[in-house]
Design an enzyme around this catalytic site. Sequence first.
Site, short mmCIF file in Angstrom:
data_model
loop_
_atom_site.label_atom_id
_atom_site.label_comp_id
_atom_site.label_asym_id
_atom_site.label_seq_id
_atom_site.Cartn_x
_atom_site.Cartn_y
_atom_site.Cartn_z
N HIS A 56 0.80 -1.23 -0.16
CA HIS A 56 -0.15 0.02 -0.09
C HIS A 56 1.00 1.20 0.05
O HIS A 56 0.38 2.14 0.29
CB HIS A 56 -1.02 -0.18 1.23
CG HIS A 56 -1.73 -1.22 1.31
ND1 HIS A 56 -2.73 -1.75 0.49
CD2 HIS A 56 -1.73 -2.06 2.42
CE1 HIS A 56 -3.11 -2.83 0.71
NE2 HIS A 56 -2.49 -2.97 2.16
N HIS A 218 -6.85 -4.54 -0.82
CA HIS A 218 -6.45 -5.76 -1.00
C HIS A 218 -6.85 -6.49 -2.45
O HIS A 218 -6.74 -7.67 -2.63
CB HIS A 218 -6.61 -6.67 0.05
CG HIS A 218 -6.19 -6.02 1.22
ND1 HIS A 218 -7.20 -5.32 2.11
CD2 HIS A 218 -4.85 -6.00 1.90
CE1 HIS A 218 -6.27 -4.91 3.41
NE2 HIS A 218 -5.08 -5.31 2.99
#
Length: 330
Positions: A56, A218
């Site tokens: 991320h 995700h």
Amino acid sequence: MKKLINNPADVLAESLRGVALAHPELSVDFETQVITRATPKDAGKVAVVSGGGSGHEPLHGGYVGVGMLDAAVAGEVFTSPTPDRVQAATKAVDRGAGVLHIVKNYTGDVLNFEMAAELAEMEGIEVGTVIVDDDVAVQDSLYTAGRRGVGLTVLLEKLVGAASEEGQDLASVVELAKRINGQGRSMGMALTSCTVPAAGKPTFDLPEDQMEIGIGIHGEPGRHREPLAPASEIARQLVEPILADLDAAGPAIVMLNGMGGSPLIELYLMYGEVAALLEKAGVQIARNLVGDYITSLDMAGCSLTVLKADDELLRLWDAPVNTPGLRWGA
């Protein structure tokens, strides 16, 4: 799969080595995969710790530094860090005034940070926790019970980082963090899937003429899949669910975030569209961010975060910050 990697199993370790070489203002513990400030903040101030699965970036390691995080714990790609590593980070940065854990609402993160807090408290370190659950797309998902923690995490880390830097105590910082979480909402969309290095193929199949509305960070599926639409229509599908869930009229901090694979020319175009819709709805954009701040590897797409602001939040937002992923001020 085309990626700038060596062995997929070594991606995180080798990335952390690069972080250490690129940023001497940071300290990287390769054994625990914890990034801390090379020069700790003053004794007697609250420390702020966050972390989670990698992939991320710049979240979370890119936000370690003056005015934001004291430590970030890096799990493997899309995998929560273990409790002992979170505990190690907590112990490393405690300055005697307690530690705030910022935890995105994913089951593994919540459980592991909770256990780490218990371990730290057994060693005499007071720990406060905020669970970030700002995603309006879905109530429950593959990874969560309740709403997912997404883009608001970036804004929260900036604001509570500033509060801790100026010397607010742990109770005040925890209260502030929970108030921010209650006043912020996010919504995302994807044009493509992401590809996890260890998997070697896209997480899901998304045809060229389709888009996914309401995705997580995700590669989780969203609310629905539909034909690709113009940016103006995509903006509407990001703004309307947020405003249906949050009375955001008045001053706000707004982030138009890239998911990792969309160029800035498209992100600025999207910001123009969402800004017009927000302002028409009575949201006064007092501060903004446009760019890649919380990504999903190489996913193309974007997310929108709206935080209802007040004078205190705007003051904290304007405080100097010096981290690799976010820099401004004196």
